[in-house]
Design a protein around this motif. Structure first.
Motif, short mmCIF file in Angstrom:
data_model
loop_
_atom_site.label_atom_id
_atom_site.label_comp_id
_atom_site.label_asym_id
_atom_site.label_seq_id
_atom_site.Cartn_x
_atom_site.Cartn_y
_atom_site.Cartn_z
N GLN A 127 -3.87 2.42 -6.24
CA GLN A 127 -4.85 1.98 -5.50
C GLN A 127 -5.09 0.37 -5.83
O GLN A 127 -4.67 -0.02 -6.85
CB GLN A 127 -6.21 2.65 -5.52
N ASP A 128 -5.60 -0.46 -5.00
CA ASP A 128 -6.04 -1.76 -4.98
C ASP A 128 -6.98 -1.74 -6.22
O ASP A 128 -7.90 -1.05 -6.41
CB ASP A 128 -6.64 -2.47 -3.86
N GLY A 129 -6.51 -2.58 -7.31
CA GLY A 129 -7.47 -2.93 -8.39
C GLY A 129 -6.93 -2.00 -9.83
O GLY A 129 -7.57 -2.13 -10.79
N ASP A 130 -6.02 -1.12 -9.39
CA ASP A 130 -5.69 0.02 -10.59
C ASP A 130 -4.97 -0.93 -11.72
O ASP A 130 -4.23 -1.94 -11.35
CB ASP A 130 -4.58 0.84 -10.13
N ARG A 131 -5.13 -0.32 -12.94
CA ARG A 131 -4.49 -0.85 -14.12
C ARG A 131 -3.48 0.19 -14.70
O ARG A 131 -3.64 1.26 -15.05
CB ARG A 131 -5.41 -1.11 -15.28
N ASP B 218 0.94 -1.31 -0.10
CA ASP B 218 0.11 -0.04 0.01
C ASP B 218 0.99 1.13 0.02
O ASP B 218 1.87 1.27 0.64
CB ASP B 218 -1.00 -0.17 1.32
N GLY B 219 0.33 2.35 -0.81
CA GLY B 219 1.24 3.50 -0.79
C GLY B 219 2.26 3.51 -1.95
O GLY B 219 3.07 4.42 -1.90
N SER B 220 2.30 2.35 -2.71
CA SER B 220 3.50 2.33 -3.69
C SER B 220 3.03 3.26 -4.94
O SER B 220 1.79 3.60 -5.30
CB SER B 220 3.19 0.89 -4.40
#
Length: 93
Positions: free
Chosen positions: A64-68, A23-25
């Motif tokens: 965010q989680d799920g981003d492409r 998280d935060g990448s």
């Protein structure tokens, strides 16, 4: 942890890499973690644009989680010029 996809396409093939990043990448960190630059040394992040779901973003954008995450190659032709040329050719017929 966030699950993301990283996309890079060449004229010959598309590369889809699924990653799990902390998280935060940032986009830049995700690209480095993917190893795509070793497979495609032509990727120059100082020259190429990047984005998330077709929206241009800076390398410092936090994913965010799920981003492409997408790496965009430069256009080889101006799409507007190509359409004008095609329309002019159609008028001559």
């Amino acid at each position: 942890m966030a699950q993301i996809e990283l996309i890079y396409a060449t004229p010959e093939a598309q590369e889809l890499i699924q990653l799990e990043v902390p998280d935060g990448s940032t986009i830049e960190a995700c690209i480095e973690a993917s190893g795509v630059q070793q497979q495609h040394p032509e990727i120059d992040l100082q020259q190429m644009k990047v984005g998330v779901f077709s929206q241009i973003k800076p390398l410092s954008h936090v994913v965010q989680d799920g981003d492409r995450v997408e790496i965009y190659r430069p256009l080889i032709a101006d799409p507007k010029a190509v359409r004008r040329k095609r329309a002019a050719a159609a008028e001559k017929k």
